[in-house]
Design a protein around this motif. Structure first.
Motif, PDB file in Angstrom:
ATOM      1  N   ALA A 248       0.830  -1.212   0.000  1.00 36.00           N
ATOM      2  CA  ALA A 248       0.000   0.000   0.000  1.00 36.00           C
ATOM      3  C   ALA A 248       0.860   1.256   0.000  1.00 36.00           C
ATOM      4  O   ALA A 248       0.567   2.214  -0.725  1.00 36.00           O
ATOM      5  CB  ALA A 248      -0.936  -0.016   1.212  1.00 36.00           C
ATOM      6  N   LEU A 249       1.918   1.267   0.795  1.00 37.07           N
ATOM      7  CA  LEU A 249       2.790   2.430   0.843  1.00 37.07           C
ATOM      8  C   LEU A 249       3.506   2.636  -0.489  1.00 37.07           C
ATOM      9  O   LEU A 249       3.628   3.762  -0.973  1.00 37.07           O
ATOM     10  CB  LEU A 249       3.810   2.304   1.974  1.00 37.07           C
ATOM     11  N   LEU A 250       3.946   1.569  -1.105  1.00 36.56           N
ATOM     12  CA  LEU A 250       4.595   1.679  -2.403  1.00 36.56           C
ATOM     13  C   LEU A 250       3.628   2.265  -3.431  1.00 36.56           C
ATOM     14  O   LEU A 250       4.004   3.146  -4.216  1.00 36.56           O
ATOM     15  CB  LEU A 250       5.093   0.305  -2.844  1.00 36.56           C
ATOM     16  N   ALA A 251       2.379   1.814  -3.404  1.00 31.65           N
ATOM     17  CA  ALA A 251       1.363   2.382  -4.306  1.00 31.65           C
ATOM     18  C   ALA A 251       1.129   3.861  -4.005  1.00 31.65           C
ATOM     19  O   ALA A 251       0.982   4.669  -4.923  1.00 31.65           O
ATOM     20  CB  ALA A 251       0.060   1.593  -4.182  1.00 31.65           C
ATOM     21  N   ASP A 252       1.112   4.230  -2.715  1.00 26.87           N
ATOM     22  CA  ASP A 252       0.954   5.636  -2.338  1.00 26.87           C
ATOM     23  C   ASP A 252       2.092   6.488  -2.882  1.00 26.87           C
ATOM     24  O   ASP A 252       1.873   7.592  -3.390  1.00 26.87           O
ATOM     25  CB  ASP A 252       0.929   5.804  -0.814  1.00 26.87           C
ATOM     26  N   LEU A 253       3.312   5.998  -2.737  1.00 28.63           N
ATOM     27  CA  LEU A 253       4.480   6.766  -3.151  1.00 28.63           C
ATOM     28  C   LEU A 253       4.527   6.961  -4.662  1.00 28.63           C
ATOM     29  O   LEU A 253       4.871   8.040  -5.144  1.00 28.63           O
ATOM     30  CB  LEU A 253       5.771   6.083  -2.674  1.00 28.63           C
TER      31      LEU A 253
END
Length: 192
Positions: free
Chosen positions: A123-128
């Motif tokens: 999820a964080l990778l997608a956010d970034l």
């Protein structure tokens, strides 16, 4: 998103370390050394290896039923740290508590810890990266960090187990997981 742009983000660099530690522990050492440990300790027995790996997967699957929603509601960073902490706490004593009940219990707990790491990382990778741009380089580098952890962890922990025993191999693995928490305490909170 280019790789150099991603590497300029403290969150991404912390995520690479998390991926490395997650790969080391959960894709490398656990899969490679857990069966060897079970087979070499009469109190556990080789048949318990399959049960322990199943309990790891079950702990992961059951916990992931809640983690996705929690991560979306409460943020990525707290659950990355929690997952790393649970995984480290279940991994450090793993090779020292050489009885069947502990072997099975700690395998299930480690699976639950991993259930926080993977979804929060993704999820964080997608956010970034964001939804309106390509991020192939950032994605593949994260994947390579996880793979590198898996390979390096298996090799190094295997040597440690051969030289000084399973207790130290799993302790070092737990320390790698705990060390991956450190950068998360120094990155500034994301706004937005």
């Amino acid at each position: 998103m280019t790789l150099s742009e991603a590497l300029g983000l403290p969150y991404y660099r912390a995520l690479l370390l998390t991926g490395f530690a997650h790969g080391w522990s959960n894709f490398g050492v656990r899969i490679a050394l857990l069966p060897l440990m079970a087979a070499s300790i009469p109190a556990i027995g080789d048949a318990a290896a399959g049960i322990a790996l199943t309990l790891f997967a079950l702990g992961n699957a059951v916990t992931q039923q809640a983690t996705g929603r929690l991560i979306d509601r409460r943020g990525r960073r707290p659950f990355l740290v929690l997952g790393l902490a649970i995984s480290a706490a279940a991994t450090i004593p793993f090779g020292w508590l050489q009885t069947l009940p502990w072997f099975l219990f700690l395998a299930a707990v480690a699976g639950a810890g991993a259930a926080f790491i993977a979804p929060a990382s993704q999820a964080l990778l997608a956010d970034l990266i964001g939804s309106n741009r390509n991020g192939g380089q950032a994605l593949s580098t994260y994947s390579m960090a996880t793979d590198l952890g898996s390979i390096a962890g298996t090799l190094l922990a295997g040597v440690i187990a051969q030289l000084v025993g399973f207790g130290w191999a799993f302790t070092v693995t737990g320390i790698v997981l705990a060390a991956a928490m450190v950068p998360w305490f120094f990155v500034k909170r994301r706004t937005g």
